[in-house]
Design a protein around this motif. Structure first.
Motif, PDB file in Angstrom:
ATOM      1  N   LYS A  23     -45.234  30.987  -0.506  1.00  0.00           N
ATOM      2  CA  LYS A  23     -43.791  31.159  -0.352  1.00  0.00           C
ATOM      3  C   LYS A  23     -43.330  30.337   0.842  1.00  0.00           C
ATOM      4  N   LYS A  24     -42.146  29.764   0.702  1.00  0.00           N
ATOM      5  CA  LYS A  24     -41.580  28.957   1.780  1.00  0.00           C
ATOM      6  C   LYS A  24     -40.553  29.775   2.560  1.00  0.00           C
ATOM      7  N   MET A  60     -46.724  39.482   7.868  1.00  0.00           N
ATOM      8  CA  MET A  60     -45.326  39.425   8.311  1.00  0.00           C
ATOM      9  C   MET A  60     -44.620  40.736   8.021  1.00  0.00           C
ATOM     10  N   ARG A  61     -44.762  41.222   6.793  1.00  0.00           N
ATOM     11  CA  ARG A  61     -44.099  42.468   6.412  1.00  0.00           C
ATOM     12  C   ARG A  61     -44.586  43.642   7.263  1.00  0.00           C
ATOM     13  N   LEU A  93     -37.690  36.166   0.961  1.00  0.00           N
ATOM     14  CA  LEU A  93     -38.825  36.288   0.044  1.00  0.00           C
ATOM     15  C   LEU A  93     -38.359  36.519  -1.384  1.00  0.00           C
ATOM     16  N   ALA A  94     -37.310  37.298  -1.568  1.00  0.00           N
ATOM     17  CA  ALA A  94     -36.761  37.535  -2.912  1.00  0.00           C
ATOM     18  C   ALA A  94     -36.191  36.247  -3.492  1.00  0.00           C
ATOM     19  N   ARG A  95     -35.538  35.433  -2.659  1.00  0.00           N
ATOM     20  CA  ARG A  95     -35.021  34.145  -3.135  1.00  0.00           C
ATOM     21  C   ARG A  95     -36.160  33.242  -3.561  1.00  0.00           C
ATOM     22  N   ASN A  96     -37.289  33.306  -2.873  1.00  0.00           N
ATOM     23  CA  ASN A  96     -38.482  32.546  -3.261  1.00  0.00           C
ATOM     24  C   ASN A  96     -38.912  32.933  -4.663  1.00  0.00           C
ATOM     25  N   ASP A  97     -38.892  34.224  -4.954  1.00  0.00           N
ATOM     26  CA  ASP A  97     -39.290  34.702  -6.271  1.00  0.00           C
ATOM     27  C   ASP A  97     -38.348  34.198  -7.357  1.00  0.00           C
TER      28      ASP A  97
END
Length: 98
Positions: free
Chosen positions: A5-6, A69-70, A89-93
């Motif tokens: 993930k970026k 991180m979480r 992270l959701a946008r990565n998904d």
């Protein structure tokens, strides 16, 4: 195959109010790296702190790094940062290839 993930901690989109009407890009590299450095255990937390601190623009993170991180964000950061991290992270998904 690992799902990378970026995240751009240099310009993390952070809501400045609970209604999310106002957002700003905030450089969270040093603050979050310090959370990991001060509270993390082991070489993995140390390496991740240095990676975040020295990151520029979109940087790829492994599932294990995201898990760390979480863990430390949820334990030691303010809600606005946790929300910003989870939103990123959701946008990565949403943009991951099918």
């Amino acid at each position: 195959m690992e799902n990378m993930k970026k995240i751009n901690f240099e310009k993390l989109l952070v809501a400045t109010d609970i209604a999310r009407k106002h957002c700003e890009n905030k450089d969270c590299r040093e603050d979050f790296a310090n959370v990991l450095y001060r509270n993390g255990n082991g070489i993995a937390a140390h390496a991740l702190a240095l990676k975040i601190y020295s990151s520029h623009e979109d940087t790829e993170y492994s599932d294990e790094e995201i898990q760390l991180m979480r863990k430390y964000a949820n334990g030691f950061c303010k809600p606005f940062f946790i929300d910003a991290l989870e939103h990123t992270l959701a946008r990565n998904d949403d943009v991951s290839p099918a």
